[in-house]
Design an enzyme around this catalytic site. Structure first.
Site, PDB file in Angstrom:
ATOM      1  N   SER A 119       0.840  -1.200   0.000  1.00  0.00           N
ATOM      2  CA  SER A 119       0.000   0.000   0.000  1.00  0.00           C
ATOM      3  C   SER A 119       0.870   1.243   0.000  1.00  0.00           C
ATOM      4  O   SER A 119       1.664   1.466   0.926  1.00  0.00           O
ATOM      5  CB  SER A 119      -0.897   0.017   1.237  1.00  0.00           C
ATOM      6  OG  SER A 119      -1.444   1.315   1.371  1.00  0.00           O
TER       7      SER A 119
ATOM      8  N   HIS B 191      -1.291  -1.401  -4.321  1.00  0.00           N
ATOM      9  CA  HIS B 191      -2.559  -1.052  -3.663  1.00  0.00           C
ATOM     10  C   HIS B 191      -2.639   0.460  -3.434  1.00  0.00           C
ATOM     11  O   HIS B 191      -1.758   1.052  -2.814  1.00  0.00           O
ATOM     12  CB  HIS B 191      -2.631  -1.810  -2.331  1.00  0.00           C
ATOM     13  CG  HIS B 191      -3.905  -1.677  -1.583  1.00  0.00           C
ATOM     14  ND1 HIS B 191      -5.007  -2.478  -1.833  1.00  0.00           N
ATOM     15  CD2 HIS B 191      -4.280  -0.850  -0.559  1.00  0.00           C
ATOM     16  CE1 HIS B 191      -5.989  -2.161  -0.995  1.00  0.00           C
ATOM     17  NE2 HIS B 191      -5.578  -1.164  -0.222  1.00  0.00           N
TER      18      HIS B 191
ATOM     19  N   ASP C 293      -4.799   3.508  -1.835  1.00  0.00           N
ATOM     20  CA  ASP C 293      -5.833   3.823  -0.850  1.00  0.00           C
ATOM     21  C   ASP C 293      -6.378   5.222  -1.089  1.00  0.00           C
ATOM     22  O   ASP C 293      -5.738   6.215  -0.740  1.00  0.00           O
ATOM     23  CB  ASP C 293      -5.247   3.723   0.568  1.00  0.00           C
ATOM     24  CG  ASP C 293      -5.072   2.281   0.997  1.00  0.00           C
ATOM     25  OD1 ASP C 293      -6.061   1.531   0.934  1.00  0.00           O
ATOM     26  OD2 ASP C 293      -3.947   1.901   1.372  1.00  0.00           O
TER      27      ASP C 293
ATOM     28  N   MET D  79      -8.950   8.078  -0.212  1.00  0.00           N
ATOM     29  CA  MET D  79      -9.788   8.498   0.926  1.00  0.00           C
ATOM     30  C   MET D  79     -10.316   9.909   0.707  1.00  0.00           C
ATOM     31  O   MET D  79      -9.581  10.774   0.218  1.00  0.00           O
ATOM     32  CB  MET D  79      -8.961   8.478   2.213  1.00  0.00           C
ATOM     33  CG  MET D  79      -8.314   7.135   2.493  1.00  0.00           C
ATOM     34  SD  MET D  79      -7.489   7.145   4.082  1.00  0.00           S
ATOM     35  CE  MET D  79      -6.627   5.563   3.998  1.00  0.00           C
TER      36      MET D  79
ATOM     37  N   HIS E  53      -8.450   0.852  -3.938  1.00  0.00           N
ATOM     38  CA  HIS E  53      -9.359   0.687  -2.803  1.00  0.00           C
ATOM     39  C   HIS E  53     -10.013   2.032  -2.509  1.00  0.00           C
ATOM     40  O   HIS E  53      -9.370   2.940  -1.985  1.00  0.00           O
ATOM     41  CB  HIS E  53      -8.521   0.184  -1.600  1.00  0.00           C
ATOM     42  CG  HIS E  53      -9.281   0.028  -0.335  1.00  0.00           C
ATOM     43  ND1 HIS E  53      -8.651  -0.175   0.886  1.00  0.00           N
ATOM     44  CD2 HIS E  53     -10.617   0.009  -0.064  1.00  0.00           C
ATOM     45  CE1 HIS E  53      -9.567  -0.294   1.835  1.00  0.00           C
ATOM     46  NE2 HIS E  53     -10.765  -0.168   1.282  1.00  0.00           N
TER      47      HIS E  53
ATOM     48  N   MET F  10     -12.173   4.404  -0.510  1.00  0.00           N
ATOM     49  CA  MET F  10     -12.811   4.674   0.785  1.00  0.00           C
ATOM     50  C   MET F  10     -13.481   6.032   0.655  1.00  0.00           C
ATOM     51  O   MET F  10     -13.059   7.015   1.263  1.00  0.00           O
ATOM     52  CB  MET F  10     -11.751   4.640   1.897  1.00  0.00           C
ATOM     53  CG  MET F  10     -11.295   3.231   2.219  1.00  0.00           C
ATOM     54  SD  MET F  10      -9.716   3.161   3.082  1.00  0.00           S
ATOM     55  CE  MET F  10      -8.616   3.184   1.669  1.00  0.00           C
TER      56      MET F  10
ATOM     57  N   MET G 121     -11.631  -5.813   5.840  1.00  0.00           N
ATOM     58  CA  MET G 121     -10.778  -4.851   6.540  1.00  0.00           C
ATOM     59  C   MET G 121     -10.446  -5.399   7.923  1.00  0.00           C
ATOM     60  O   MET G 121     -11.345  -5.754   8.691  1.00  0.00           O
ATOM     61  CB  MET G 121     -11.496  -3.502   6.700  1.00  0.00           C
ATOM     62  CG  MET G 121     -11.634  -2.671   5.437  1.00  0.00           C
ATOM     63  SD  MET G 121     -10.070  -2.261   4.625  1.00  0.00           S
ATOM     64  CE  MET G 121      -9.167  -1.390   5.909  1.00  0.00           C
TER      65      MET G 121
ATOM     66  N   ASP H 257      -6.685  -6.456   4.653  1.00  0.00           N
ATOM     67  CA  ASP H 257      -6.046  -5.136   4.616  1.00  0.00           C
ATOM     68  C   ASP H 257      -6.060  -4.516   6.002  1.00  0.00           C
ATOM     69  O   ASP H 257      -7.130  -4.232   6.544  1.00  0.00           O
ATOM     70  CB  ASP H 257      -6.820  -4.260   3.609  1.00  0.00           C
ATOM     71  CG  ASP H 257      -6.201  -2.891   3.397  1.00  0.00           C
ATOM     72  OD1 ASP H 257      -5.165  -2.591   4.008  1.00  0.00           O
ATOM     73  OD2 ASP H 257      -6.784  -2.118   2.602  1.00  0.00           O
TER      74      ASP H 257
HETATM   75  C1  DX5 Z   1      -6.291   1.567   5.698  1.00  0.00           C
HETATM   76  C2  DX5 Z   1      -5.856   1.174   4.320  1.00  0.00           C
HETATM   77  C3  DX5 Z   1      -4.766   0.193   4.263  1.00  0.00           C
HETATM   78  C4  DX5 Z   1      -3.494   0.633   4.925  1.00  0.00           C
HETATM   79  C5  DX5 Z   1      -2.880  -0.587   5.526  1.00  0.00           C
HETATM   80  O1  DX5 Z   1      -7.427   2.349   5.599  1.00  0.00           O
HETATM   81  O2  DX5 Z   1      -6.939   0.634   3.571  1.00  0.00           O
HETATM   82  O3  DX5 Z   1      -4.507  -0.236   2.929  1.00  0.00           O
HETATM   83  O4  DX5 Z   1      -2.579   1.219   4.039  1.00  0.00           O
HETATM   84  O5  DX5 Z   1      -1.784  -0.149   6.232  1.00  0.00           O
HETATM   85  P1  DX5 Z   1      -1.015  -1.054   7.262  1.00  0.00           P
HETATM   86  O6  DX5 Z   1      -0.482  -2.228   6.514  1.00  0.00           O
HETATM   87  O7  DX5 Z   1       0.053  -0.126   7.743  1.00  0.00           O
HETATM   88  O8  DX5 Z   1      -1.994  -1.447   8.338  1.00  0.00           O
HETATM   89 ZN    ZN Z   2      -6.465  -0.358   1.560  1.00  0.00          ZN
END
Ligand code: DX5
Ligand code: ZN
Length: 218
Positions: free
Chosen positions: A10, A35, A37, A39, A68, A70, A139, A177
């Site tokens: 990620s 990956h 993320d 947000m 991903h 969010m 998650m 994740d």
């Molecule tokens: C959290 C993300 C994850 C995050 C995981 O909202 O969806 O992808 O980057 O990070 P680690 O591996 O540090 O928990």
């Molecule tokens: Zn993620």
């Protein structure tokens, strides 16, 4: 069933001032996916990057782009993320009133579709979308931030999701994740996961490529 394990680093935990270098490190590594993320500051408290950043980095990697989302109202944006170069677009169950329609939007763009659930969302909620999904994302932390501790209850959720997938759509992948490291990765795989997302474990390691190998060979 002995499915190949996929590692998806990620970029949330990468140094944002040099994302291209982070992408190049992943290119040189044994990780198969990348990956992203995304947000929006509404569904989750944090804000990261959008489609323009993904589009700008797409030319620098041939790896599979695992996006991903969010974000609230994902149906407004999935076409844009498809156009930016996503290979798979994962939408949270909690964000889409018409999840089946969003799935159709993603598939109409020729992209793979994933569905994610928060730690407090029962696996049963996604039973009727699993037959159409290419990936289920369980998650194992509350979405929004990297570096959080793995929630142990996620292992039972992975087992339940694995049973449903094997019954309804065996080709569907099962991604985990949040809080994945060398201790939790083997437990998640044992519970049925076949895609491991990891941010903090990889990017805070003195040798990120080695960290990726540790996860792959666990
Ligand atoms: C959290 C993300 C994850 C995050 C995981 O909202 O969806 O992808 O980057 O990070 P680690 O591996 O540090 O928990
Ligand atoms: Zn993620």
């Amino acid at each position: 069933m002995n499915k190949e394990i996929i590692v998806a680093p990620s970029l949330l935990s990468a140094d944002f001032s040099c994302l291209k270098e982070a992408v190049e490190m992943i290119n040189d590594s044994a990780a198969q996916w990348l990956h992203w993320d995304v947000m929006d500051g509404r569904f989750v408290p944090n804000i990261t990057f959008g489609m323009s950043v993904i589009k700008a980095l797409r030319p620098y990697s041939d790896k599979f782009f695992d996006v991903h989302l969010m974000i609230e109202e994902p149906g407004r944006y999935v076409e844009a993320f498809a156009g930016a170069g996503a290979d798979l677009i994962t939408v949270h169950y909690e964000t889409a009133k018409h999840l089946h329609r969003v799935m159709q939007q993603v598939k109409n763009k020729g992209k793979q579709f994933g569905v994610a659930i928060n730690p407090s969302t029962p696996v049963g909620c996604i039973q009727d979308i699993i037959p159409y999904a290419d990936l289920v994302l369980v998650m194992s932390v509350n979405p929004g931030f990297g570096g959080q501790e793995f929630i142990d209850r996620s292992l039972e959720k992975l087992q339940t999701a694995r049973q449903l997938i094997d019954e309804l759509n065996p080709a569907c992948r099962l991604e985990v994740d949040g809080g994945i490291n060398e201790q939790t990765a083997p437990l998640a795989v044992e519970a049925g996961a076949d895609v491991l997302v990891a941010g903090n474990f990889i990017f805070s390691h003195h040798d990120p490529e080695k960290a990726i190998e540790i996860l792959l060979n666990n």
